[in-house]
Write an enzyme that holds these catalytic residues in place. Structure first.
Site, mmCIF file in Angstrom:
data_model
loop_
_atom_site.group_PDB
_atom_site.id
_atom_site.type_symbol
_atom_site.label_atom_id
_atom_site.label_comp_id
_atom_site.label_asym_id
_atom_site.label_seq_id
_atom_site.Cartn_x
_atom_site.Cartn_y
_atom_site.Cartn_z
ATOM 1 N N ILE A 13 -0.716 0.938 -1.530
ATOM 2 C CA ILE A 13 -0.526 -0.152 -2.497
ATOM 3 C C ILE A 13 -1.380 -1.354 -2.096
ATOM 4 O O ILE A 13 -1.961 -2.040 -2.941
ATOM 5 C CB ILE A 13 0.962 -0.548 -2.616
ATOM 6 C CG1 ILE A 13 1.815 0.685 -2.930
ATOM 7 C CG2 ILE A 13 1.165 -1.605 -3.697
ATOM 8 C CD1 ILE A 13 3.310 0.443 -2.961
ATOM 9 N N PHE A 82 2.497 -6.258 3.000
ATOM 10 C CA PHE A 82 2.810 -4.845 2.754
ATOM 11 C C PHE A 82 3.144 -4.109 4.048
ATOM 12 O O PHE A 82 3.861 -3.125 4.043
ATOM 13 C CB PHE A 82 1.588 -4.120 2.148
ATOM 14 C CG PHE A 82 1.248 -4.500 0.750
ATOM 15 C CD1 PHE A 82 0.138 -5.298 0.465
ATOM 16 C CD2 PHE A 82 2.005 -4.035 -0.315
ATOM 17 C CE1 PHE A 82 -0.203 -5.629 -0.837
ATOM 18 C CE2 PHE A 82 1.661 -4.362 -1.627
ATOM 19 C CZ PHE A 82 0.563 -5.150 -1.877
ATOM 20 N N SER A 126 11.575 -2.956 -2.315
ATOM 21 C CA SER A 126 11.709 -1.619 -2.889
ATOM 22 C C SER A 126 13.014 -1.495 -3.646
ATOM 23 O O SER A 126 14.013 -2.133 -3.302
ATOM 24 C CB SER A 126 11.670 -0.587 -1.747
ATOM 25 O OG SER A 126 12.071 0.684 -2.213
ATOM 26 N N TYR A 151 15.098 2.801 6.662
ATOM 27 C CA TYR A 151 13.990 2.199 5.909
ATOM 28 C C TYR A 151 14.543 1.236 4.864
ATOM 29 O O TYR A 151 14.103 0.096 4.746
ATOM 30 C CB TYR A 151 13.141 3.275 5.237
ATOM 31 C CG TYR A 151 12.256 2.721 4.141
ATOM 32 C CD1 TYR A 151 12.614 2.882 2.801
ATOM 33 C CD2 TYR A 151 11.116 1.994 4.440
ATOM 34 C CE1 TYR A 151 11.845 2.336 1.794
ATOM 35 C CE2 TYR A 151 10.333 1.444 3.434
ATOM 36 C CZ TYR A 151 10.708 1.625 2.112
ATOM 37 O OH TYR A 151 9.947 1.071 1.114
ATOM 38 N N LYS A 155 14.225 -3.059 4.311
ATOM 39 C CA LYS A 155 13.850 -3.802 3.099
ATOM 40 C C LYS A 155 14.939 -4.806 2.739
ATOM 41 O O LYS A 155 14.652 -5.948 2.370
ATOM 42 C CB LYS A 155 13.594 -2.834 1.935
ATOM 43 C CG LYS A 155 12.308 -2.034 2.071
ATOM 44 C CD LYS A 155 11.082 -2.942 2.229
ATOM 45 C CE LYS A 155 9.803 -2.159 2.392
ATOM 46 N NZ LYS A 155 8.621 -3.036 2.663
HETATM 47 C C1 WQD Z 1 11.493 11.401 -5.845
HETATM 48 C C2 WQD Z 1 12.310 12.577 -6.344
HETATM 49 C C3 WQD Z 1 13.266 13.909 -4.610
HETATM 50 C C4 WQD Z 1 9.624 15.688 -3.005
HETATM 51 C C5 WQD Z 1 11.280 6.947 -1.863
HETATM 52 C C6 WQD Z 1 11.764 5.690 -1.209
HETATM 53 C C7 WQD Z 1 11.337 4.501 -2.022
HETATM 54 C C8 WQD Z 1 9.851 4.537 -2.212
HETATM 55 C C9 WQD Z 1 9.436 5.836 -2.877
HETATM 56 C C10 WQD Z 1 8.689 3.214 -0.559
HETATM 57 C C11 WQD Z 1 13.592 12.766 -5.545
HETATM 58 C C12 WQD Z 1 12.281 14.724 -5.443
HETATM 59 C C13 WQD Z 1 10.491 14.911 -3.760
HETATM 60 C C14 WQD Z 1 9.669 17.109 -3.125
HETATM 61 C C15 WQD Z 1 11.409 16.894 -4.747
HETATM 62 N N1 WQD Z 1 9.188 4.396 -0.959
HETATM 63 N N2 WQD Z 1 11.365 15.524 -4.618
HETATM 64 N N3 WQD Z 1 10.553 17.648 -3.995
HETATM 65 O O1 WQD Z 1 13.062 9.253 -2.660
HETATM 66 O O2 WQD Z 1 12.845 8.313 -5.028
HETATM 67 O O3 WQD Z 1 11.896 7.057 -3.115
HETATM 68 O O4 WQD Z 1 9.889 6.903 -2.019
HETATM 69 O O5 WQD Z 1 8.710 2.161 -1.087
HETATM 70 O O6 WQD Z 1 11.682 3.330 -1.327
HETATM 71 O O7 WQD Z 1 13.169 5.721 -1.157
HETATM 72 O O8 WQD Z 1 10.815 9.151 -3.847
HETATM 73 O O9 WQD Z 1 9.003 10.748 -4.200
HETATM 74 O O10 WQD Z 1 10.492 11.021 -2.145
HETATM 75 O O11 WQD Z 1 11.390 11.560 -4.416
HETATM 76 O O12 WQD Z 1 12.220 17.423 -5.528
HETATM 77 O O13 WQD Z 1 8.911 17.853 -2.454
HETATM 78 O O14 WQD Z 1 11.540 13.765 -6.155
HETATM 79 O O15 WQD Z 1 14.401 14.673 -4.270
HETATM 80 O O16 WQD Z 1 14.614 13.193 -6.428
HETATM 81 P P1 WQD Z 1 12.273 8.515 -3.671
HETATM 82 P P2 WQD Z 1 10.360 10.657 -3.583
#
Ligand code: WQD
Length: 351
Positions: A13, A82, A126, A151, A155
């Site tokens: 970002i 960041f 976040s 994490y 935040k």
């Molecule tokens: C999204 C959805 C997973 C991988 C996190 C942090 C947040 C931000 C973004 C920093 C979920 C599903 C994922 C995979 C899957 N980080 N998934 N298979 O957890 O919403 O947010 O990252 O700022 O603060 O909490 O993002 O992309 O990890 O997951 O099914 O191989 O995709 O279970 O439902 P998340 P994510």
């Protein structure tokens, strides 16, 4: 020309935000120890903007090294912070690493901002601070919940440290709560460079599609959503980047109503994991090799943003939809794959 210090400027970002800042008339310097990023991402920034951005390779947990950046740049008008570790899973395994790194770096930057009268401060927060929200879509007034990971705690604590700090001096601040940043700059010159096996959805999709990963797992399809998979608010990283430029100008123009304002940066649309995958398959014309696996501990069922405040107060409008997000993410993965040494040689620990 106002000078802005972007910490974590070699990150995903951060680098996209530097592009937007330069394109909107700012002079930018970066401070990034490259422990989780590659310095030559700034070559991509230069290709897009024509500007060479200086990166100070400093560990922001070292106060003296951080202070030296401000001594050399007494004309910094604003800071966008960041720099932090952001892998949710890693934070669960190594909480003290996350508390030490994310809090000490923030405290050092704020101490320098106070000492050098840098009175415009934007903090990278976040949607994770909402935990499992009591209702969706979430507004900035939705109560924060128990964080789901160390994490998330960094935040929440980071927001409190900023809020308490600005109350006792001249600093004016903005907290930007990102939802799920995805995609890559449309020029294909910069994008996300995951470290090791990606935990986040979109890099997992693109690495599976290109064959770096043999298969990906959808973490659960038995949630109370329209298709059983989790629902998230995916937002293009370039839209997130532009919001930082708007937030800085809002502070520099002294339009802010308080010394610490909060804005949700989400598209305002919620998509499920399976819908995201279907959209990827459509724009990439690739059938994705995935299986339905078990739920991932710590995942919340659903969250998406009410982004009305950022739209009305900052004048922020998102430009990219989910197809654009998937298309740019895929184009970036194709480029990374084609030029496999593009970013590999710089930091072996990242390979
Ligand atoms: C999204 C959805 C997973 C991988 C996190 C942090 C947040 C931000 C973004 C920093 C979920 C599903 C994922 C995979 C899957 N980080 N998934 N298979 O957890 O919403 O947010 O990252 O700022 O603060 O909490 O993002 O992309 O990890 O997951 O099914 O191989 O995709 O279970 O439902 P998340 P994510």
């Amino acid at each position: 020309m106002k000078k802005i210090l972007v910490t974590g400027g070699c990150g995903y970002i951060g680098s996209h935000t530097i592009v937007d800042l330069i394109q909107n008339g700012f002079n930018v310097i970066s401070a990034d120890d490259n422990s989780r990023s590659r310095p030559n991402i700034l070559d991509g920034v230069e290709k897009i903007t024509g500007k060479k951005v200086k990166n100070y390779t400093v560990d922001l947990c070292n106060f003296d090294d951080t202070h030296a950046v401000f001594v050399e740049n007494p004309d910094i008008d604003g800071i966008i912070h960041f720099a932090a570790y952001k892998a949710v899973g890693e934070s669960v395994e190594k909480p003290l690493l996350y508390f030490e790194n994310n809090m000490n770096s923030l405290i050092n930057i704020l101490k320098c901002a106070v000492e050098f009268n840098v009175n415009n401060f934007v903090f990278s927060s976040s949607c994770t601070v909402y935990g499992n929200p009591v209702s969706i879509p979430v507004t900035e007034d939705t109560p924060t919940q128990q964080a789901e990971s160390p994490y998330g705690y960094t935040k929440q604590m980071g927001e409190q440290i900023v809020q308490q700090t600005v109350n006792s001096n001249q600093i004016q601040s903005i907290l930007l709560r990102y939802f799920n940043p995805v995609g890559a700059h449309p020029s294909n010159q910069i994008g996300e460079i995951p470290i090791g096996r990606p935990a986040n959805l979109v890099p997992a999709i693109t690495q599976t599609a290109i064959g770096k990963l043999p298969q990906m797992s959808v973490h659960g399809d038995d949630y109370p959503t329209r298709d059983g998979s989790c629902l998230r608010d995916y937002i293009h990283v370039s839209d997130i980047a532009h919001a930082h430029t708007l937030a800085l100008n809002y502070l520099l123009d002294k339009k802010n109503k308080s010394n610490c304002e909060i804005f949700n940066l989400g598209s305002g649309n919620g998509y499920t994991v399976l819908e995201a995958i279907k959209t990827f398959e459509k724009v990439s014309n690739q059938k994705l090799n995935y299986v339905i696996g078990p739920r991932r501990p710590g995942d919340i069922t659903a969250i998406y943003a009410n982004n009305e405040k950022a739209r009305k107060v900052l004048g922020w409008e998102t430009k990219y939809d989910l197809e654009d997000m998937m298309r740019t993410a895929w184009e970036w993965e194709l480029r990374l794959n084609k030029e496999e040494n593009l970013f590999n040689g710089q930091n072996p620990s990242l390979n």
